[in-house]
Enzyme design. Structure first.
Site, PDB file in Angstrom:
ATOM      1  N   PHE A  56       0.843  -1.203   0.000  1.00  0.00           N
ATOM      2  CA  PHE A  56       0.000   0.000   0.000  1.00  0.00           C
ATOM      3  C   PHE A  56       0.877   1.251   0.000  1.00  0.00           C
ATOM      4  O   PHE A  56       1.691   1.471   0.890  1.00  0.00           O
ATOM      5  CB  PHE A  56      -0.902   0.006   1.229  1.00  0.00           C
ATOM      6  CG  PHE A  56      -1.809   1.212   1.316  1.00  0.00           C
ATOM      7  CD1 PHE A  56      -2.891   1.344   0.460  1.00  0.00           C
ATOM      8  CD2 PHE A  56      -1.575   2.214   2.247  1.00  0.00           C
ATOM      9  CE1 PHE A  56      -3.734   2.448   0.530  1.00  0.00           C
ATOM     10  CE2 PHE A  56      -2.409   3.325   2.335  1.00  0.00           C
ATOM     11  CZ  PHE A  56      -3.484   3.443   1.469  1.00  0.00           C
ATOM     12  N   GLY A  57       0.680   2.079  -1.020  1.00  0.00           N
ATOM     13  CA  GLY A  57       1.406   3.337  -1.121  1.00  0.00           C
ATOM     14  C   GLY A  57       0.513   4.517  -0.802  1.00  0.00           C
ATOM     15  O   GLY A  57      -0.617   4.595  -1.298  1.00  0.00           O
ATOM     16  N   TYR A  58       0.994   5.435   0.022  1.00  0.00           N
ATOM     17  CA  TYR A  58       0.203   6.604   0.403  1.00  0.00           C
ATOM     18  C   TYR A  58       0.961   7.908   0.212  1.00  0.00           C
ATOM     19  O   TYR A  58       0.406   8.993   0.374  1.00  0.00           O
ATOM     20  CB  TYR A  58      -0.255   6.488   1.862  1.00  0.00           C
ATOM     21  CG  TYR A  58       0.882   6.291   2.852  1.00  0.00           C
ATOM     22  CD1 TYR A  58       1.567   7.376   3.390  1.00  0.00           C
ATOM     23  CD2 TYR A  58       1.275   5.013   3.246  1.00  0.00           C
ATOM     24  CE1 TYR A  58       2.607   7.195   4.288  1.00  0.00           C
ATOM     25  CE2 TYR A  58       2.296   4.823   4.150  1.00  0.00           C
ATOM     26  CZ  TYR A  58       2.971   5.910   4.661  1.00  0.00           C
ATOM     27  OH  TYR A  58       4.003   5.719   5.549  1.00  0.00           O
ATOM     28  N   GLY A  59       2.249   7.823  -0.127  1.00  0.00           N
ATOM     29  CA  GLY A  59       3.068   9.012  -0.360  1.00  0.00           C
ATOM     30  C   GLY A  59       3.887   8.815  -1.625  1.00  0.00           C
ATOM     31  O   GLY A  59       3.356   8.636  -2.710  1.00  0.00           O
ATOM     32  N   GLU A 133      12.789   2.565   2.738  1.00  0.00           N
ATOM     33  CA  GLU A 133      11.872   3.064   3.765  1.00  0.00           C
ATOM     34  C   GLU A 133      12.317   2.803   5.202  1.00  0.00           C
ATOM     35  O   GLU A 133      11.822   3.466   6.117  1.00  0.00           O
ATOM     36  CB  GLU A 133      10.489   2.436   3.569  1.00  0.00           C
ATOM     37  CG  GLU A 133       9.885   2.615   2.185  1.00  0.00           C
ATOM     38  CD  GLU A 133       9.522   4.060   1.889  1.00  0.00           C
ATOM     39  OE1 GLU A 133       9.407   4.852   2.855  1.00  0.00           O
ATOM     40  OE2 GLU A 133       9.349   4.398   0.711  1.00  0.00           O
TER      41      GLU A 133
END
Length: 243
Positions: A56-59, A133
């Site tokens: 899941f990518g949010y940025g 990350e």
């Protein structure tokens, strides 16, 4: 500096930071490998019919995933929301002038983009993610219930480590915008991070009122600090709207 997938595969980013002020904040290679192994172990317990892993990518993952994937789809995580909760002293700021980057923190929900990674590629692709990350341990890898294409699956996401010294907590908009406007790091200006995230969301049919509000305030701060209109050329289009 544009960090490439090859840089991460060859661990060049870690090497480049070895003599920097953040060197003492880097997790050891052993700690990184242990964290990766623990996350992959959770994937290995999934039913045999579940051939793939979702991330899941949010940025920045939305607009620069840098991992091999066979599908990308809008997705929603419940129980966590997106915010500028992490001071960045490497990528989008410096030790003396930290910027801010996004993190998932408890409560609410978050819409982003999920990437399907074939199970037989998971270890290789996740190692790239860990070297991107997880260098300082500011994030915690978690398998979160995620809605994708009308189905609920578990997707890997990086959530805030509230015990980390760079955890900023909930800052007033003015403080966030000031950091975004003034900080520049290894990957470029902090404001560019916000802009590209907005464009990435929009290109996937998504919107975040919080990020929209921050961008509007940043633009207003730019205008308030610009020379008088008489001394300025004609106004230029909003780079977010025209991107």
């Amino acid at each position: 500096m544009a960090v490439t997938r090859e840089d991460l595969e060859q661990n060049r980013l870690r090497a480049a930071l070895g003599d920097s002020p953040v060197a003492s904040s880097l997790l050891t290679e052993a700690a990184l490998e242990a964290s990766l192994a623990s996350t992959l172990a959770r994937l290995s317990t999934a039913p045999s019919g579940c051939q793939d892993a979702w991330v899941f990518g949010y940025g920045s993952l939305i607009w620069n995933p840098m991992i091999f994937h066979t599908e990308a789809a809008p997705a929603t995580v419940h129980g966590y929301h997106r915010g500028f909760y992490l001071y960045s002293r490497i990528n989008r700021g410096t030790w003396d002038n930290p910027g801010l980057v996004l993190g998932l923190d408890r409560g609410g929900s978050c819409r982003g983009v999920a990437f399907r990674v074939p199970r037989d590629r998971a270890e290789r692709e996740f190692r790239v993610l860990w070297r991107r990350e997880m260098l300082t341990g500011a994030y915690l890898p978690r398998w979160l219930p995620t809605e994708i294409n009308g189905q609920r699956v578990c997707a890997l996401a990086f959530v805030m480590n509230r015990t980390h010294e760079a955890y900023a907590g909930r800052l007033p908009d003015e403080r966030v915008v000031t950091c975004l406007r003034e900080a520049v790091g290894l990957y470029g200006p902090a404001r560019e991070y916000l802009q590209r995230t907005l464009v990435g969301l929009a290109s996937n049919g998504l919107q975040d009122p919080y990020l929209d509000r921050l961008w509007a305030r940043l633009q207003a701060m730019d205008a308030a600090n610009a020379p008088s209109a008489a001394a300025e050329p004609a106004a230029q289009p909003d780079p977010y709207l025209s991107a």
